[in-house]
Write an enzyme that holds these catalytic residues in place. Structure first.
Site, short mmCIF file in Angstrom:
data_model
loop_
_atom_site.label_atom_id
_atom_site.label_comp_id
_atom_site.label_asym_id
_atom_site.label_seq_id
_atom_site.Cartn_x
_atom_site.Cartn_y
_atom_site.Cartn_z
N THR A 299 -1.55 -10.54 -5.19
CA THR A 299 -1.25 -9.23 -5.78
C THR A 299 -1.29 -9.27 -7.30
O THR A 299 -0.99 -10.30 -7.91
CB THR A 299 0.15 -8.77 -5.31
OG1 THR A 299 0.55 -7.64 -6.08
CG2 THR A 299 1.20 -9.85 -5.49
N ASP A 300 -1.57 -8.11 -7.90
CA ASP A 300 -1.54 -8.03 -9.37
C ASP A 300 -0.11 -8.16 -9.90
O ASP A 300 0.09 -8.42 -11.10
CB ASP A 300 -2.20 -6.73 -9.87
CG ASP A 300 -1.49 -5.46 -9.41
OD1 ASP A 300 -0.52 -5.55 -8.62
OD2 ASP A 300 -1.89 -4.36 -9.84
N GLU A 301 0.89 -8.02 -9.01
CA GLU A 301 2.28 -8.08 -9.50
C GLU A 301 2.63 -9.46 -10.04
O GLU A 301 3.63 -9.59 -10.76
CB GLU A 301 3.25 -7.71 -8.37
CG GLU A 301 3.09 -6.28 -7.94
CD GLU A 301 4.37 -5.69 -7.34
OE1 GLU A 301 4.25 -4.66 -6.67
OE2 GLU A 301 5.47 -6.21 -7.55
N LYS B 163 5.15 -14.55 -4.44
CA LYS B 163 3.68 -14.49 -4.35
C LYS B 163 3.06 -15.41 -5.42
O LYS B 163 2.06 -16.10 -5.15
CB LYS B 163 3.17 -13.06 -4.53
CG LYS B 163 3.50 -12.10 -3.40
CD LYS B 163 2.86 -12.45 -2.06
CE LYS B 163 1.36 -12.21 -2.02
NZ LYS B 163 0.82 -12.38 -0.63
N TYR C 198 10.01 -10.74 -4.98
CA TYR C 198 8.73 -10.61 -4.24
C TYR C 198 7.58 -11.22 -5.05
O TYR C 198 6.86 -12.10 -4.58
CB TYR C 198 8.43 -9.13 -3.93
CG TYR C 198 6.97 -8.89 -3.60
CD1 TYR C 198 6.40 -9.40 -2.43
CD2 TYR C 198 6.14 -8.16 -4.47
CE1 TYR C 198 5.06 -9.20 -2.13
CE2 TYR C 198 4.80 -7.96 -4.17
CZ TYR C 198 4.26 -8.49 -3.00
OH TYR C 198 2.92 -8.29 -2.73
P1 NAD Z 1 2.85 -5.29 5.25
O1 NAD Z 1 4.27 -5.54 4.91
O2 NAD Z 1 2.44 -3.94 5.73
O3 NAD Z 1 2.37 -6.33 6.38
C1 NAD Z 1 2.76 -7.68 6.38
C2 NAD Z 1 2.47 -8.23 7.77
O4 NAD Z 1 2.85 -9.62 7.78
C3 NAD Z 1 3.28 -7.55 8.89
O5 NAD Z 1 2.46 -7.27 9.99
C4 NAD Z 1 4.33 -8.61 9.27
O6 NAD Z 1 4.75 -8.54 10.62
C5 NAD Z 1 3.58 -9.90 8.97
N1 NAD Z 1 4.47 -11.04 8.70
C6 NAD Z 1 5.55 -11.07 7.89
N2 NAD Z 1 6.12 -12.29 7.90
C7 NAD Z 1 5.37 -13.04 8.74
C8 NAD Z 1 5.44 -14.40 9.16
N3 NAD Z 1 6.41 -15.23 8.73
N4 NAD Z 1 4.49 -14.86 10.01
C9 NAD Z 1 3.51 -14.04 10.47
N5 NAD Z 1 3.42 -12.75 10.12
C10 NAD Z 1 4.33 -12.25 9.26
O7 NAD Z 1 2.05 -5.74 3.97
P2 NAD Z 1 0.69 -5.17 3.33
O8 NAD Z 1 1.01 -4.09 2.40
O9 NAD Z 1 -0.29 -4.95 4.42
O10 NAD Z 1 0.26 -6.45 2.46
C11 NAD Z 1 -0.53 -7.48 3.02
C12 NAD Z 1 -0.77 -8.55 1.97
O11 NAD Z 1 -1.42 -7.97 0.85
C13 NAD Z 1 0.53 -9.18 1.41
O12 NAD Z 1 0.30 -10.54 1.24
C14 NAD Z 1 0.73 -8.49 0.07
O13 NAD Z 1 1.39 -9.33 -0.83
C15 NAD Z 1 -0.70 -8.23 -0.34
N6 NAD Z 1 -0.92 -7.07 -1.22
C16 NAD Z 1 -0.43 -5.84 -0.87
C17 NAD Z 1 -0.72 -4.75 -1.68
C18 NAD Z 1 -0.22 -3.35 -1.33
O14 NAD Z 1 -0.37 -2.45 -2.14
N7 NAD Z 1 0.32 -3.11 -0.16
C19 NAD Z 1 -1.49 -4.92 -2.84
C20 NAD Z 1 -1.95 -6.20 -3.16
C21 NAD Z 1 -1.68 -7.26 -2.33
O1 DAU Z 2 0.66 -3.93 -7.14
C1 DAU Z 2 0.51 -4.38 -5.82
C2 DAU Z 2 1.84 -4.24 -5.11
O2 DAU Z 2 2.01 -2.86 -4.86
C3 DAU Z 2 1.91 -5.04 -3.81
O3 DAU Z 2 1.86 -6.40 -4.12
C4 DAU Z 2 3.21 -4.74 -3.06
O4 DAU Z 2 3.20 -5.39 -1.80
C5 DAU Z 2 3.31 -3.25 -2.85
O5 DAU Z 2 4.55 -2.94 -2.24
C6 DAU Z 2 3.19 -2.51 -4.18
O6 DAU Z 2 4.35 -2.76 -5.01
P1 DAU Z 2 5.04 -1.58 -5.85
O7 DAU Z 2 6.44 -1.95 -6.14
O8 DAU Z 2 4.18 -1.17 -6.99
O9 DAU Z 2 4.93 -0.40 -4.73
P2 DAU Z 2 5.99 0.69 -4.23
O10 DAU Z 2 5.24 1.61 -3.32
O11 DAU Z 2 7.24 0.09 -3.75
O12 DAU Z 2 6.32 1.47 -5.58
C7 DAU Z 2 5.30 2.09 -6.34
C8 DAU Z 2 5.96 2.75 -7.54
O13 DAU Z 2 6.76 3.84 -7.08
C9 DAU Z 2 6.90 1.83 -8.30
O14 DAU Z 2 6.83 2.15 -9.69
C10 DAU Z 2 8.28 2.19 -7.77
C11 DAU Z 2 8.14 3.68 -7.45
N1 DAU Z 2 8.97 4.18 -6.33
C12 DAU Z 2 8.86 3.52 -5.13
C13 DAU Z 2 9.63 3.94 -4.05
C14 DAU Z 2 9.54 3.21 -2.72
C15 DAU Z 2 9.78 5.28 -6.48
O15 DAU Z 2 9.83 5.90 -7.58
N2 DAU Z 2 10.51 5.72 -5.42
C16 DAU Z 2 10.50 5.08 -4.20
O16 DAU Z 2 11.22 5.50 -3.27
#
Ligand code: NAD
Ligand code: DAU
Length: 334
Positions: A123-125, A152, A148
């Site tokens: 992730t970019d985070e 990562k 988190y």
């Molecule tokens: P998500 O939380 O929707 O899904 C995570 C999945 O992993 C779930 O199905 C969960 O059951 C499974 N899991 C958790 N712990 C586990 C374990 N110990 N063993 C096996 N499975 C397990 O997450 P997402 O948003 O789909 O993100 C997927 C990946 O992409 C993550 O690694 C996250 O860091 C990365 N990522 C997410 C975003 C985003 O915006 N959502 C952006 C960049 C990178």
């Molecule tokens: O940048 C990639 C990341 O994006 C991934 O690695 C993470 O898995 C994914 O959860 C996401 O992280 P963020 O913290 O950026 O996403 P989130 O949707 O939780 O929040 C997006 C923005 O919105 C952040 O500035 C916090 C704000 N927010 C979020 C929630 C849930 C609110 O203002 N209110 C809320 O209730």
């Protein structure tokens, strides 16, 4: 090819499994997922009976299981993670177990089995907080700010070490914020769409001016395909679609799309350690691997809102039960 996809029942993983099999009819996928609170087999209901997809419920940190599964795998794509920043603030422990220990167990088994490529979805985070100017490049120093993102970043460093020390052909991707179908309604966009549909308030953290760089989930999946095909071992690839928006802009877009009043917006206490801005420079993957985003933000957001409107049953089931307890803990005292 036979792929081991971890976390394939989550948001991005399930979109990836479906998208990948559509484009690679001769490949097969073993989908290993623990089905934690956000893993949902219903996300892949349409693949029921498809022999190219085999689901295994298990933990990526389970050494014996992973060694067994890894034996005839050509390529690993590691999505499995604890992924929600707010949960990591409430309890960091599961993030260390899955994101750090789990990744190391996978890396070790992949090395032992001699898999052809290990794609680690990061992730970019991990880069931390950007000021008002500039972009994250692949050489931006890691400076994670939440449990988190720290977990990562730790996993990224383990991937790097397994490549350097053991020669594991591993690649790291770092993508910006995804949106699209099947996203668990704890993240900003699906939470706000589903709350607005139910005429519930939209809890905006702080002043609502934090900036995220949004990408449609299928564009992320397309980028991962490019990395699978052409990504060079030992490299990092940033993935982003040049779509910076403040949280207020996102909120107003959702409300306008649903025809709901802005009075639903509620400002609540800020997230501790809240990163102000993320923005991705994705020129490396564009020039080196020939990938480009294909889904413009306005059109893909419209499609996303429409998906949650058309799939009310999916998110209502998700929002019931255990999710509610978490919701109370997270927002009850704000
Ligand atoms: P998500 O939380 O929707 O899904 C995570 C999945 O992993 C779930 O199905 C969960 O059951 C499974 N899991 C958790 N712990 C586990 C374990 N110990 N063993 C096996 N499975 C397990 O997450 P997402 O948003 O789909 O993100 C997927 C990946 O992409 C993550 O690694 C996250 O860091 C990365 N990522 C997410 C975003 C985003 O915006 N959502 C952006 C960049 C990178
Ligand atoms: O940048 C990639 C990341 O994006 C991934 O690695 C993470 O898995 C994914 O959860 C996401 O992280 P963020 O913290 O950026 O996403 P989130 O949707 O939780 O929040 C997006 C923005 O919105 C952040 O500035 C916090 C704000 N927010 C979020 C929630 C849930 C609110 O203002 N209110 C809320 O209730």
């Amino acid at each position: 090819m036979k792929l081991l996809v971890t976390g394939g029942c989550g948001f991005i993983g399930s979109n990836f499994v479906r998208h990948y099999l559509e484009g690679h009819p001769d490949d097969t996928i073993v989908n290993l997922d623990l089905l934690t609170y956000c893993g949902n087999l219903e996300n892949l209901r349409d693949l029921e009976g498809d022999e190219r997809h085999r689901f295994v419920r298990g933990d990526i940190a389970d050494r014996e299981l992973i060694a067994e599964l890894m034996r005839d795998i050509d390529l690993v794509v590691n999505f499995a993670a604890e992924s929600h920043v707010d949960r990591s603030i409430l309890d960091p422990s599961p993030f260390i177990h899955t994101n750090v220990l789990g990744t190391q167990v996978l890396l070790h088994a992949a090395k032992e089995a001699g898999v052809g490529k290990f794609v680690h979805v990061s992730t970019d985070e991990v880069y931390g907080d950007l000021g008002p100017e500039g972009y994250f490049t692949e050489t931006t120093p890691l400076a994670p700010n939440s449990p988190y993102s720290a977990s990562k970043a730790a996993s990224d460093l383990l991937v790097r070490a397994y490549h350097r020390t053991f020669g594991l052909p591993a690649v790291i991707t770092r993508c910006s914020n995804n949106y699209g179908p099947y996203q668990f309604p704890e993240k900003l966009i699906p939470l706000f769409i589903t709350n607005a549909m139910a005429d519930e308030s939209l809890p905006i953290y702080g002043d609502g001016l934090n900036v995220r760089d949004w990408i449609y989930v299928i564009d992320h999946c397309r980028a991962l395909e490019a990395v699978i095909d052409r990504g060079r071992p030992g490299e990092v690839y940033n993935i982003g679609a040049d779509s910076e928006r403040t949280n207020m802009e996102i909120t107003k877009t959702i409300l306008a799309e649903l025809g709901k009043p802005e009075s639903l917006m509620t400002f609540v206490k800020d997230r501790p350690g809240h990163d102000r801005r993320y923005a991705i420079d994705s020129s490396k993957i564009q020039s080196e691997l020939g990938w480009q985003p294909a889904f413009p933000f306005a059109q893909a957001m419209k499609q996303t809102v429409a998906w949650y409107v058309e799939n009310r049953e999916w998110w209502q089931r998700v929002k019931s039960g255990a999710y509610r307890d978490y919701y109370e803990e997270q927002y009850g005292c704000r």
